[in-house]
Design a protein around this motif. Structure first.
Motif, PDB file in Angstrom:
ATOM      1  N   GLY A   1       0.812  -1.209   0.000  1.00  0.00           N
ATOM      2  CA  GLY A   1       0.000   0.000   0.000  1.00  0.00           C
ATOM      3  C   GLY A   1       0.846   1.260   0.000  1.00  0.00           C
ATOM      4  O   GLY A   1       2.045   1.216  -0.309  1.00  0.00           O
ATOM      5  N   TYR A   2       0.240   2.373   0.356  1.00  0.00           N
ATOM      6  CA  TYR A   2       0.926   3.663   0.304  1.00  0.00           C
ATOM      7  C   TYR A   2       0.286   4.587   1.331  1.00  0.00           C
ATOM      8  O   TYR A   2      -0.883   4.462   1.658  1.00  0.00           O
ATOM      9  CB  TYR A   2       0.779   4.276  -1.089  1.00  0.00           C
ATOM     10  CG  TYR A   2      -0.672   4.373  -1.521  1.00  0.00           C
ATOM     11  CD1 TYR A   2      -1.419   5.506  -1.246  1.00  0.00           C
ATOM     12  CD2 TYR A   2      -1.324   3.306  -2.162  1.00  0.00           C
ATOM     13  CE1 TYR A   2      -2.758   5.586  -1.590  1.00  0.00           C
ATOM     14  CE2 TYR A   2      -2.666   3.380  -2.499  1.00  0.00           C
ATOM     15  CZ  TYR A   2      -3.374   4.526  -2.210  1.00  0.00           C
ATOM     16  OH  TYR A   2      -4.699   4.605  -2.532  1.00  0.00           O
ATOM     17  N   TRP A   3       1.097   5.500   1.877  1.00  0.00           N
ATOM     18  CA  TRP A   3       0.560   6.540   2.762  1.00  0.00           C
ATOM     19  C   TRP A   3       0.072   7.731   1.944  1.00  0.00           C
ATOM     20  O   TRP A   3      -0.893   8.381   2.295  1.00  0.00           O
ATOM     21  CB  TRP A   3       1.617   7.030   3.748  1.00  0.00           C
ATOM     22  CG  TRP A   3       2.182   5.997   4.687  1.00  0.00           C
ATOM     23  CD1 TRP A   3       3.470   5.559   4.746  1.00  0.00           C
ATOM     24  CD2 TRP A   3       1.491   5.315   5.751  1.00  0.00           C
ATOM     25  NE1 TRP A   3       3.622   4.641   5.761  1.00  0.00           N
ATOM     26  CE2 TRP A   3       2.431   4.480   6.399  1.00  0.00           C
ATOM     27  CE3 TRP A   3       0.166   5.330   6.217  1.00  0.00           C
ATOM     28  CZ2 TRP A   3       2.092   3.655   7.482  1.00  0.00           C
ATOM     29  CZ3 TRP A   3      -0.167   4.526   7.293  1.00  0.00           C
ATOM     30  CH2 TRP A   3       0.793   3.700   7.920  1.00  0.00           C
ATOM     31  N   ALA A   4       0.832   8.045   0.895  1.00  0.00           N
ATOM     32  CA  ALA A   4       0.487   9.209   0.072  1.00  0.00           C
ATOM     33  C   ALA A   4       0.906   8.921  -1.359  1.00  0.00           C
ATOM     34  O   ALA A   4       2.015   8.451  -1.601  1.00  0.00           O
ATOM     35  CB  ALA A   4       1.188  10.460   0.579  1.00  0.00           C
TER      36      ALA A   4
END
Lengths: 359, 599
Positions: A113-116
C-alpha cells in the motif's frame, strides 16, 4: 502607433523567449494550506507571475492542482498528471521548478500500500507514492522548493507518535542535495507559509533561473535569509511591553504574551512585522501566541502551546526589574510630553518668547 | 497520450460489459487535496454506469493526538484543512469549551462569528468563481458543448440590469481563467475577505487568536470598522454576483433539457449549524438542543424534502463511522470510552467518541479496499443513511428555511425560503435576495446555493458587526474567560466547515487526550462503499447520471462528471477515473487501475 520593442534591462540577459515550468506536488502529507496561501499573495500575486506583469519574467507554465484548468480523463485528453510523467521522461520543452507541499511519509516502514500517492503508474495501474515522485523529479529539476513547514521540516504530520514516519524534503533527499544547476533545496517554512514569503521566493527563483539574479541566499536550514533573518519578537508590535516588563496574564490583555505561551523571542519569522495579508493580522502582534510554526522543532518542542516557554520565566523576571524602572521613568516623561506648551492660550499677552516689533 | 496499457493487464481482465469505457481523473484539479474517482462510462446510452471515489493520503490525526495536552487540540486540528482550517480550530474550541465547562464572553463569540463569516465569504467566493465556474466558462463550454455556446450567445441574461452582462455568453467569457474580469475580480474578493478574516482571527488559514474560552483579538472601534468597510464592498459584490449565478445556472437547465439529472441524488442532506448566539450558548451538553436551535444557521437533517430533526443531540447520537472499503482495521476489541452521553442516552460503539483509528496500508483493490476515507453515515434508527453535505450551502439554507427559526434584521427564514435583506451600498439601492427550497439535490442546486449562502453569511456578518460595535461602545470588551482542564471529561463540537458538516469528539483522561476524532464534510461526501455495500455520495451522485458532453469518447473531457464532483466542494486527496469497454477501445483509453465490473 508602432508596436514597441520590449526593452531589456542593461546588464541583464534577454529573456523574451525564456520559459519555465512550475510543477507543483501537493500530495505530501499536507492540508493544501500553502497553495491556498499563495492565492492570497499580493506582493507579487499569482496573476503578476503568470501574466508576466513584472519586468524580466520568463513565460511561466504553472501545473498546480489547486487552480489548474486542465482536468481531462487520464490518457484521453488534457489530463493533469502527464506533465509530471513528461518531466520524468525529459520530454518537457523547458526547465522546471519542482514545488513540494506536505511532508513525505516513509513508505519503507510497511509491506504494501501507500501513505500518500499522486497519480498512477501507467504500467501497473498502482498509485505512485509521493516520495517516489520527489526522488524521481528532484534530480532533474532546476530548483526544488519546499513550501510550508510540513515540506521543509515535517511539521504537524511528523509529530511524536505519528504512524507514517513523515519527514521534510531535505530529510528525504539529504540536506546537502543540489540540483544539477547547483541549487540547494529552498525552504519556505510557515504553517501555512506567509503568502508573500512564498510568492516572493518563487519570483526570486524565476529571476535566478533566467540568469538575472545570483544564487538565492539561504541560511543553514535552507531558508531565504532576507525573510527569516529576524525573530518574531524583533518585529512584534507588543515587544515594547516586554521591554517595560509588562506581561499579559490572560488572553484579554494587549500586553506581551510571553508568559502565556508566546515563543516569539526565539522564533525566526517575519509575520508580526509583515502582517498576514496586506499588512493586516499576524500572531502575537494581534493577540495570538507564537507557536513557532516556522521552526524545524515544530510542533513538539513548543507544546503544550499555551504554557509559558521554560526560558521565558528567567528572562521575563530579569526584564521585570529593569523594565519596571524604565516604565516609571517613561511615565514621568510621558506626563510632560502629554501637555501642550504653556504659551498656547487666549489673553492679551504673547508669551511665546517672540519680541514683537509692533508694540 | 503516452500511457497505453496492455489490455491483458490484470486490472483489466474484469472488463466484460459491452461498450463500457473506463476512464480516470487523477488527481482532480480545482479542488483542495487529492481525490480520485473511477468510473465506467456507457457512451452508447450516454450515462455513467459506475463510479468509485478514492483518496490517496493518510496523515493520522486521531493517532498522533493521543496523549497530548487537550489545549493543543485546536492548534493541531486546524492543520487538517488548508482552506477551512479555522473551521476546525473553531469546532475544536467549541469541543474544549464543553469539556472544560467554560463560556466565553459575548464579545469573544461575536469575534469568532465574524471570523467564521469571513471564512464563508472568502472560501465560497474563490471556490465558486475560480474553481467551479471555470467548468461553465467560455473556454470550457466551447470545448465540450459547442452548441450550448452558440445558444448562450443568443440568450439574453434576465438579470443583466443588475450585473451588467447582456448575454449568458458574456458571463461565460468573463469567467475564463486568468483573463475573464469576473475571474480576476473574484481573486481580489478572496483577498479582502481574508483581510476581514485576519482582523478577527489573526491569520488565515490557521488562526492565531482562537483559544478555548474565547479569543485574544482586541475588541476596538478600529478593528470592527475596518471589517465593516470591507463587508460593505462584499455586499455590493453579492448584489451582482447572486443574480449572475442564477442566470448562469438557469441557462443550463434551459439549454440542456435533462440537466437536472446531473449529480442528482436522493435528498439526504444535513448541516451541523453555524454561528453561536452568545445569549443562549453555554456550551453545556445538557442544554445543547436549545442553544443549537438558536444558531444563526439552523442545524438539522432533511430527508426526501422533510425536516427530520434540528436537535444537536439527535445529530450527535446518530453519527456512525463504518468501514468496508477503507484501508483500516476494525476496532472490534477496542475500548468503549463513552457508553452514555451526559443526558444518559446510550452511545454506539461506532460513534466517534468510541472510535479507534487503526491504519492498515494495503494495495488498492476496487473489489475490496480502495481508499483512505472511511464511511460516516447517519443512523435514523433503522437505516444507515448515506447523508451528504451538498457542499455546505444547500443543506444550510434548506434546513434553515424549513426550520423557520432564524429572524434577524438581515436574514429571515420563512418556512420555505430564506431571505437576505441588504442595505444600500456604494452604487446600488437596498436589495432583497430570496432563496427558495429547490425540487432536487443536484449539481446545479448545490452550486446555486453556494452563491446565496455567500450572501447569507454577509447578512449575518452585518448583524454580528453591529452587535460587536454596540458591545465596544458599552465597554464590554472582554474576549476571553479563564478555565481549568479537568482530569476526566468529554466534549463535542458541531460547526459547519465551509463545505459542510463538521464535528469534533474528544475524551480526556488524566488531563490528556485519550481519544479525539474529527469528522469533516469530505469523509461524508467522498466516502466509499460501506460495509453494507452502499456507495458514498460522490459515487452515488455520479453513478447513473446522464452525459451531455458533445465530444466523442476519444476527445472526451468528462465535464459533466467533473461538475458533479466539484459541486460537493471536495476538500481532500482524491481522483476520478473512467472506464473504457472492450478490446480496441481499451487499448486507446487506458485506465490506470481497474474498476471492477458490475457482476
Amino acid at each position: 502607433m508602432t508596436a514597441a520593442q520590449t526593452p531589456t534591462m542593461r546588464d541583464k540577459p534577454d529573456v523574451s523567449d525564456a520559459k519555465v515550468h512550475i510543477l507543483w506536488i501537493n500530495a505530501g502529507l499536507s492540508c493544501d494550506g500553502d497553495s491556498v496561501a499563495l492565492t492570497s499573495a499580493t506582493q507579487p500575486s499569482i496573476e503578476d507571475i503568470v501574466l508576466g506583469v513584472l519586468p524580466g519574467l520568463p513565460e511561466v507554465a504553472v501545473h498546480w492542482p489547486l487552480i489548474d484548468y486542465e482536468n481531462g480523463p487520464v490518457g484521453v485528453r488534457d489530463d493533469f498528471i502527464h506533465w509530471f510523467h513528461e518531466a520524468y521522461n525529459d520530454e518537457l520543452d523547458a526547465p522546471f521548478v519542482l514545488v513540494v507541499e506536505g511532508s513525505i511519509p516513509n513508505e519503507k516502514i510497511k509491506s504494501e500500500g501507500y501513505w500518500a500517492a499522486f497519480g498512477n503508474d501507467p504500467d501497473t495501474g498502482d498509485p505512485i507514492p509521493t516520495s517516489d515522485w520527489v526522488e524521481r523529479l528532484a534530480p532533474k529539476a532546476l530548483a526544488v522548493l519546499a513550501a510550508g513547514t510540513c515540506a521543509t521540516y515535517g511539521g504537524i504530520h511528523a509529530m511524536e507518535g505519528n504512524p507514517t514516519g513523515a519527514m521534510g524534503v531535505a530529510d528525504l533527499l539529504g540536506w546537502d542535495f543540489r540540483t544539477p544547476a547547483g541549487i540547494p533545496i529552498v525552504n519556505v517554512p510557515g504553517c501555512p507559509t506567509h503568502p508573500d514569503n512564498l510568492s516572493e521566493t518563487i519570483l526570486y527563483l524565476l529571476y535566478q533561473a533566467t540568469g538575472q539574479a545570483p544564487m538565492i541566499p539561504l541560511d543553514e536550514k535552507l531558508r531565504p535569509t532576507w525573510l527569516f533573518g529576524a525573530t518574531v519578537h524583533e518585529g512584534c508590535a507588543r515587544a515594547g511591553y516586554y521591554e517595560q516588563g509588562e506581561f499579559a496574564e490572560d488572553y484579554n490583555s494587549q500586553k506581551c504574551l510571553v508568559k502565556i505561551g508566546c515563543w516569539g523571542p526565539v522564533v525566526k519569522c517575519n509575520v508580526p512585522k509583515r502582517g498576514w495579508i496586506n499588512g493586516l493580522g499576524g500572531c502575537p502582534n494581534v493577540g495570538g501566541i507564537c507557536i513557532a510554526c516556522t521552526m524545524p522543532g515544530f510542533p513538539d518542542k513548543f507544546m503544550p502551546f499555551m504554557d509559558e516557554p521554560p526560558g521565558a520565566t528567567v528572562s521575563s523576571r530579569a526584564i521585570k526589574a529593569y523594565g519596571g524602572m524604565i516604565r516609571r521613568l517613561r511615565t514621568m516623561t510621558a506626563k510632560t510630553v502629554d501637555k501642550e506648551p504653556s504659551w498656547r492660550a487666549k489673553g492679551t499677552k504673547l508669551t511665546t518668547g517672540y519680541t514683537a516689533p509692533w508694540r | 497520450m503516452a500511457h497505453t496499457a496492455d489490455v491483458t493487464s490484470p486490472s483489466m481482465t474484469s472488463v466484460r460489459e459491452e461498450g463500457l469505457v473506463e476512464m480516470a481523473w487523477d488527481p482532480i484539479t480545482r479542488i483542495v487535496g487529492s481525490l480520485g474517482i473511477y468510473t465506467k462510462m456507457d457512451f452508447k446510452n450516454k450515462v455513467v454506469k459506475e463510479c468509485y471515489s478514492s483518496s490517496h493520503v493518510f496523515r493520522g490525526y486521531s493517532v498522533f493526538m493521543k496523549g497530548k495536552d487537550p489545549r493543543d487540540a485546536h492548534f493541531i486540528t486546524s492543520r487538517i484543512c488548508g482552506i477551512c482550517g479555522d473551521n476546525h480550530a473553531a469546532c475544536s474550541v467549541y469541543t474544549q469549551n464543553m469539556a472544560y465547562g467554560v463560556r466565553p464572553p459575548p464579545m469573544g463569540e461575536w469575534i469568532m462569528n465574524l471570523g467564521e463569516a469571513a471564512e464563508y465569504m472568502f472560501d465560497h467566493a474563490i471556490f465558486q468563481t475560480n474553481l467551479v465556474d471555470v467548468d461553465y466558462c467560455e473556454k470550457m463550454v466551447r470545448e465540450t458543448n459547442p452548441s450550448v455556446w452558440e445558444q448562450a450567445k443568443n440568450t439574453e441574461a434576465p438579470n443583466a440590469g443588475l450585473h451588467g452582462y447582456r448575454t449568458i455568453a458574456d458571463i461565460m467569457t468573463a469567467l475564463n481563467p486568468l483573463e475573464g474580469e469576473l475571474y480576476l475580480e473574484a481573486l481580489q474578493v478572496s483577498r479582502y475577505t481574508r483581510e476581514m478574516f485576519c482582523l478577527m482571527e489573526g491569520r488565515h488559514v490557521h488562526p492565531s487568536t482562537l483559544y478555548p474560552g474565547g479569543v485574544g483579538t482586541q475588541a476596538t472601534v478600529q478593528v470592527f470598522t475596518d471589517y465593516m468597510v470591507r463587508l460593505m464592498r462584499y455586499v455590493e459584490f453579492m448584489k451582482k454576483n447572486v443574480p449572475l449565478h442564477d442566470d448562469l445556472f438557469d441557462f443550463f437547465y434551459e439549454a440542456i433539457p435533462g440537466y437536472e439529472e446531473v449529480g442528482n441524488r436522493r435528498i439526504i442532506i444535513g448541516n451541523w449549524g453555524a454561528f453561536q448566539d452568545p445569549e443562549h450558548c453555554d456550551f453545556r451538553y445538557e442544554t445543547m438542543e436549545h442553544w443549537g436551535r438558536k444558531m444563526f444557521t439552523t442545524p438539522g437533517i432533511v430527508v426526501d424534502g422533510k425536516l427530520l430533526t434540528t436537535s444537536l443531540v439527535d445529530i450527535n447520537l446518530g453519527i456512525r463511522i463504518l468501514l468496508g472499503s477503507s484501508y483500516y482495521d476494525d476496532w472490534d476489541d477496542g475500548e468503549t470510552f463513552v457508553s452514555h452521553d451526559p443526558l444518559g442516552n446510550p452511545v454506539d460503539r461506532r460513534h466517534p467518541w468510541n472510535q479507534h483509528t487503526i491504519p492498515k496500508p494495503r494495495k488498492r483493490d476496487f473489489t475490496d479496499q480502495y481508499t483512505w476515507v472511511m464511511s460516516p453515515r447517519w443512523f435514523d434508527g433503522e437505516n444507515h443513511l448515506v447523508m451528504d453535505t451538498g457542499g455546505g450551502p444547500l443543506p444550510r439554507l434548506w434546513v434553515t428555511a424549513l426550520a423557520n427559526l432564524v429572524d434577524i434584521d438581515y436574514v429571515q427564514a420563512t418556512g420555505s425560503s430564506v431571505k437576505i435583506n441588504f442595505p444600500k451600498t456604494a452604487t446600488m439601492p437596498a436589495q432583497t435576495l430570496e432563496w427558495h427550497v429547490p425540487e432536487r439535490s443536484n449539481t446545479l442546486e448545490r452550486n446555486r446555493a453556494r452563491s446565496y449562502y455567500q450572501a447569507y453569511a454577509a447578512g449575518c456578518a452585518l448583524h454580528f458587526v453591529q452587535q460587536a460595535l454596540d458591545g465596544v461602545r458599552a465597554g464590554e470588551t472582554d474576549t476571553w474567560s479563564p478555565f481549568e482542564v479537568p482530569d476526566e471529561a468529554i466534549g463535542c463540537g458541531f460547526h459547519e466547515a465551509v463545505r459542510g458538516v463538521l464535528s469534533h469528539h474528544m475524551v480526556i483522561r488524566d488531563g490528556k487526550i485519550a481519544n479525539y476524532h474529527p469528522y469533516p464534510p469530505t469523509p461524508w461526501n467522498a466516502s466509499p462503499r460501506d460495509v453494507f455495500g452502499q456507495p458514498g455520495p460522490y459515487e452515488d451522485a455520479v453513478q447513473g447520471q446522464p452525459i451531455f458532453e458533445e465530444n466523442d469518447p476519444d476527445n472526451f473531457k468528462g465535464i459533466d462528471v467533473m461538475r458533479t464532483v466539484r459541486s460537493f466542494d471536495p476538500c481532500l486527496p482524491c481522483g476520478v477515473h473512467q472506464y473504457v469497454g472492450k478490446g480496441k477501445v481499451l487499448k486507446q483509453l487506458h485506465s490506470p487501475a481497474g474498476v471492477p465490473d458490475a457482476q
